[in-house]
Design a protein around this motif. Structure first.
Motif, PDB file in Angstrom:
ATOM      1  N   MET A  69       0.817  -1.206   0.000  1.00 35.16           N
ATOM      2  CA  MET A  69       0.000   0.000   0.000  1.00 35.16           C
ATOM      3  C   MET A  69       0.862   1.273   0.000  1.00 35.16           C
ATOM      4  SD  MET A  69      -3.072   0.702  -0.198  1.00 35.16           S
ATOM      5  CE  MET A  69      -4.292   1.916   0.102  1.00 35.16           C
ATOM      6  N   ASN A  70       1.972   1.265   0.712  1.00 31.94           N
ATOM      7  CA  ASN A  70       2.812   2.463   0.803  1.00 31.94           C
ATOM      8  C   ASN A  70       3.483   2.815  -0.527  1.00 31.94           C
ATOM      9  OD1 ASN A  70       2.226   2.676   3.534  1.00 31.94           O
ATOM     10  ND2 ASN A  70       4.001   1.468   4.125  1.00 31.94           N
ATOM     11  N   ASP A  71       3.809   1.803  -1.323  1.00 37.67           N
ATOM     12  CA  ASP A  71       4.526   2.025  -2.581  1.00 37.67           C
ATOM     13  C   ASP A  71       3.625   2.023  -3.805  1.00 37.67           C
ATOM     14  OD1 ASP A  71       6.970   2.002  -1.175  1.00 37.67           O
ATOM     15  OD2 ASP A  71       7.074  -0.176  -1.303  1.00 37.67           O
ATOM     16  N   ALA A  72       2.395   1.583  -3.656  1.00 40.81           N
ATOM     17  CA  ALA A  72       1.542   1.352  -4.824  1.00 40.81           C
ATOM     18  C   ALA A  72       1.268   2.612  -5.639  1.00 40.81           C
ATOM     19  CB  ALA A  72       0.230   0.699  -4.394  1.00 40.81           C
ATOM     20  N   LEU A  73       0.990   3.734  -4.999  1.00 39.41           N
ATOM     21  CA  LEU A  73       0.664   4.942  -5.758  1.00 39.41           C
ATOM     22  C   LEU A  73       1.877   5.493  -6.510  1.00 39.41           C
ATOM     23  CD1 LEU A  73      -1.810   6.545  -6.461  1.00 39.41           C
ATOM     24  CD2 LEU A  73      -1.379   8.013  -4.493  1.00 39.41           C
ATOM     25  N   LEU A 124      -5.955   8.635  -1.827  1.00 42.34           N
ATOM     26  CA  LEU A 124      -5.919   7.826  -3.045  1.00 42.34           C
ATOM     27  C   LEU A 124      -6.621   8.536  -4.194  1.00 42.34           C
ATOM     28  CD1 LEU A 124      -6.531   4.209  -1.719  1.00 42.34           C
ATOM     29  CD2 LEU A 124      -4.407   5.204  -2.560  1.00 42.34           C
ATOM     30  N   PHE A 125      -7.751   9.148  -3.902  1.00 39.26           N
ATOM     31  CA  PHE A 125      -8.474   9.897  -4.928  1.00 39.26           C
ATOM     32  C   PHE A 125      -7.612  11.057  -5.428  1.00 39.26           C
ATOM     33  CE2 PHE A 125     -11.398  13.425  -6.019  1.00 39.26           C
ATOM     34  CZ  PHE A 125     -11.951  12.866  -7.156  1.00 39.26           C
ATOM     35  N   HIS A 126      -7.007  11.773  -4.518  1.00 37.16           N
ATOM     36  CA  HIS A 126      -6.136  12.901  -4.870  1.00 37.16           C
ATOM     37  C   HIS A 126      -4.977  12.415  -5.748  1.00 37.16           C
ATOM     38  CE1 HIS A 126      -3.080  16.051  -4.132  1.00 37.16           C
ATOM     39  NE2 HIS A 126      -4.128  16.846  -4.137  1.00 37.16           N
TER      40      HIS A 126
END
Length: 186
Positions: free
Chosen positions: A96-100, A134-136
């Motif tokens: 989760m920390n690296d996914a974006l 996440l949206f941002h």
């Protein structure tokens, strides 16, 4: 026919993904050094990079092939290494920390399989606490699937999300996109 001598640093057995991972790990037979800033280096094969990404095919010019060096200044080395690992082995350990940021990099380098893995990691873990960020991020990187998924979550859980401090600090285009939704459940 003579049998070639066995290289002490190489294991000729095992699945392809393990052998490719070993190539990445050891830099054996590399023909390119990727340099991050002024210090960190990664020894890679141009063939693997070019086969996995049209962006690498463009970046690896005749000048790069002549010098055997490619300078990368605009990428986080850890995120870049995760992308390279995917190109070599076909697997990623997206969290989760690296996914974006990995999603952003995979999109820039046009690696659709990694984009899908990042989106899947993000979609499965949307909560009230991370939905707005996440949206941002999805809006920043123009990822339609993630925009839709995070916006769906925000609309479904609007009563608890719209009262969060982060909501008031979203940039204007994100606020407008959320507020104009007819399906907000408040």
């Amino acid at each position: 026919m003579a049998v070639p001598k066995k290289n002490k640093n190489w294991d000729w057995d095992g699945p392809l993904k393990n052998r490719m991972g070993k190539l990445l790990e050891t830099g054996l037979w590399s023909d390119l050094v990727v340099i991050f800033g002024n210090k960190e280096e990664l020894r890679l094969r141009t063939l693997v990079l070019r086969a996995g990404s049209p962006m690498f095919d463009k970046k690896i010019t005749a000048a790069v092939e002549t010098t055997g060096r490619l300078q990368i200044d605009d990428e986080d080395p850890n995120i870049f290494k995760m992308m390279i690992n995917y190109l070599y082995t076909g697997k990623s350990d997206v969290n989760m920390n690296d996914a974006l940021p990995l999603l952003k990099t995979a999109s820039e380098y046009a690696i659709p399989g990694l984009v899908v893995q990042c989106e899947s990691a993000l979609k499965g873990k949307i909560t009230d606490e991370n939905a707005l960020s996440l949206f941002h991020g999805a809006m920043d990187y123009a990822h339609k699937n993630l925009i839709k998924t995070s916006l769906d979550y925000i609309c479904e859980n609007a009563a608890s999300i719209l009262i969060r401090d982060e909501f008031a600090h979203l940039r204007l285009e994100c606020l407008v996109e959320i507020i104009q939704q007819d399906r907000l459940r408040v």
